[in-house]
Scaffold this active site. Sequence first.
Site, mmCIF file in Angstrom:
data_model
loop_
_atom_site.group_PDB
_atom_site.id
_atom_site.type_symbol
_atom_site.label_atom_id
_atom_site.label_comp_id
_atom_site.label_asym_id
_atom_site.label_seq_id
_atom_site.Cartn_x
_atom_site.Cartn_y
_atom_site.Cartn_z
ATOM 1 N N GLN A 1 -13.873 -13.366 -1.565
ATOM 2 C CA GLN A 1 -14.764 -13.552 -0.412
ATOM 3 C C GLN A 1 -15.199 -15.009 -0.314
ATOM 4 O O GLN A 1 -15.197 -15.602 0.766
ATOM 5 C CB GLN A 1 -16.023 -12.672 -0.504
ATOM 6 N N GLU B 1 -19.954 -5.550 4.992
ATOM 7 C CA GLU B 1 -18.665 -5.527 5.685
ATOM 8 C C GLU B 1 -17.613 -4.840 4.797
ATOM 9 O O GLU B 1 -16.936 -3.925 5.226
ATOM 10 C CB GLU B 1 -18.250 -6.977 5.979
ATOM 11 N N HIS B 2 -17.500 -5.303 3.544
ATOM 12 C CA HIS B 2 -16.597 -4.680 2.560
ATOM 13 C C HIS B 2 -17.440 -4.146 1.411
ATOM 14 O O HIS B 2 -18.339 -4.837 0.928
ATOM 15 C CB HIS B 2 -15.630 -5.712 1.964
ATOM 16 N N ASP C 1 -7.320 -6.393 3.447
ATOM 17 C CA ASP C 1 -7.178 -7.556 4.326
ATOM 18 C C ASP C 1 -5.768 -7.634 4.880
ATOM 19 O O ASP C 1 -5.555 -8.054 6.014
ATOM 20 C CB ASP C 1 -7.445 -8.848 3.542
ATOM 21 N N HIS D 1 -30.574 17.134 45.368
ATOM 22 C CA HIS D 1 -29.872 17.679 44.200
ATOM 23 C C HIS D 1 -29.864 19.210 44.266
ATOM 24 O O HIS D 1 -28.823 19.841 44.112
ATOM 25 C CB HIS D 1 -30.540 17.224 42.893
#
Lengths: 430, 430
Positions: free
Chosen positions: A255, A324-325, A358, A418
Amino acid sequence: MPIPILRSDRNSKKELDRFLSGAKEDLSSATAKILPILEAVRTRGDKALIEYTEKFDGIQLHSVSLDPHSIQTDLNQNVKEAFLRAKSNIEAFHEAQRRESWSRTIDGNRLGVKYTPIPSLSVYAPGGKALYPSSVLMGVIPAKIAGVKNIQLITPPQKEGLPDILVWLCQILEVNRIVTVGGAQGIAAGAYGTESIPKSEFIVGPGNAYVAAAKSYLAGQGIIGIDSPAGPSEVCIIADSSANPKWIACDMLSQAEHGEDSSAILLTTEEDFAKEVSEELEKAFVARPKRLEMKQNSIYKNSAILVFPSIEDCIWFSNELAPEHLEIQTKDNESVFSKIEHAGSVFIGPYSPVAMGDYISGTNHILPTARGSRIYSSLGVDTFLKRVTFQEVTKESLQTLYPFVKLMSELEGLDEEHGTSVKVRTEESL
Amino acid sequence: MPIPILRSDRNSKKELDRFLSGAKEDLSSATAKILPILEAVRTRGDKALIEYTEKFDGIQLHSVSLDPHSIQTDLNQNVKEAFLRAKSNIEAFHEAQRRESWSRTIDGNRLGVKYTPIPSLSVYAPGGKALYPSSVLMGVIPAKIAGVKNIQLITPPQKEGLPDILVWLCQILEVNRIVTVGGAQGIAAGAYGTESIPKSEFIVGPGNAYVAAAKSYLAGQGIIGIDSPAGPSEVCIIADSSANPKWIACDMLSQAEHGEDSSAILLTTEEDFAKEVSEELEKAFVARPKRLEMKQNSIYKNSAILVFPSIEDCIWFSNELAPEHLEIQTKDNESVFSKIEHAGSVFIGPYSPVAMGDYISGTNHILPTARGSRIYSSLGVDTFLKRVTFQEVTKESLQTLYPFVKLMSELEGLDEEHGTSVKVRTEESL
């Protein structure tokens, strides 16, 4: 100066809040700069694209749009095989996300959902140093499987010509065209269309601050849909001493390799294990000194090892963080994973480093960052599908349900029209 | 002054563009006004809420948050039955949208999707004249089925107390609390949280320009997720002379009843039929004069009957328009519906007026407007679910795939750490 190892618990609010700020990139100064560019492209089309490309890229464009099949490519066969293997896995994973339209009878009426694709898509691919051809696979394949008919790649021109890998990917993915204009002007071309570029109603893919600002501004104006804004890459790892500390250090550094804003956060219950990982990080800096300062800044400033009293606390914090991961490398991975609620993509077990996802496992690597996975998903087939709901009401059901509609519409002050639109059908025949 | 009847075809660009502008409400002046309100609520919490409520609503609040079960309600049994029938149908339709998590083996590895709910939700319900309790059903039920644990209703206080219907709906839907603060300050309370109100990470539901501006601003800042912005209500009707012109006129007027910005567009191939509908509209204005000016403004200024050469052209234009509501009343409804790609909710056949879906059929009535259905869906269970993707890679597969990852990461300049994180696992045992 090793990575910070912090003893934490659910009460260490001040210490933990630092990781929970979910800070988004401030795009306001970029936004101010791109507004005139968007306007110029909107009003002057191709001419503006050619001018900006000369100004920003120093390149004189003959054409702003290319048919990928008109370009010769020369690529190593091994590279092709690697991308084809990735393509096949990404396709298999996303094929499994297809949706079948359905209908069923509810209270006498046929109700259902028909899934239809968005009409058009642009995938942005940055140029220069940030050439990530794998992101082209990740952006295009789910859209193809969703059935999107018009897909174009937007990418900056290069003095030495477009990279062969990008062109070849567009060929095998049957991308309709390549727009050779980068930055905010490229995004504007996709969003508004020009004489030679059809407009697209959705734009995805990573880019610099100007690209991000243009996407975000145009989405706010309702002109395009976009993927969730891409912030710095992050990994959270829940691990115990059953894991290999050297492997954990490698995963944290992969990362860090994305940039000094990236962060890697290890959650564990064992202080000895924490120290081993810290030592492995120091060894790795010596063994692999490429981009050292960047990696050290990421690890020392934006990363940490947090030692919690229990694995439950680690899971609690991971769900707060919504990384994220997320990697899980513990004695009982399934038990940990069963309690995970918020994460972009999860990597389970010792042989699932993030790099596998990835590139090649098949999951999508375009993921929500900055705690976005608490409410958003990764890119997938659903990103490009809409649910068109439908109903076919029977005469009998309409008659049965009219008294209810009457009461409800009266309560809302909408009975005159309606209510009447239902009532009239109970009184007359077609 | 009857409704405009326009002969159109695919080349009548200028004429048709008027309906395709997809104009969004301009929120810039409302945004400027709400920014200080958001900031005050963020920094001063409950105190700011109490001050703004006194200032804007003229009401002195004792508490900004109520437990719905602490309030006595007195409602007509018939009204209860109507809402319970609607609830049951909406639940049945949304239950069918549940997602099952799944996994499968791809290239030797276990890959899958785990569906998890967003953590928290606020549903905004306007007060005063725009009291739409049916929207509470539409906002809360899909979230409940998705599994959202923390759901609160945000609604302005009323001098005579909260409407019984709202309180009772919160009771039967097991809404966790009612926040009795309206407008931008109510939205800010939901987004930031205060001493007595937990923050929620998602806010849905219609409101005035200040509510819309607050939702949109906070979403742009990445603070909350929101439903697609709600514009004026619209219906598009594809019909031929097999339809009852009086019923079509009623359906057009039931959109007009929402406000003069609303639009009703009839697409047909038959000019005689167009004239019959136009005459029925005029008769209806005489027969039902309530809100006459508003309805006439909607019909005369924002609506139209377009006569196209063929039904295919009608379908083409409907897909361009991507209407919020689409009615199909033709000789061959299934054939027409099979070609519909972009619409919020579709009403098929003579006995499916939009009012049935507004209230009771079971489909959701919170829908994308202003051509939004070209890229967005109605509110549904998916709105409140995220796809958490996951993978568990085997040692064998990692070894097989490493050479591909190596080549791909080299091409992206990320081989040092990304490549190594895989390589190290091929060389050593755990």
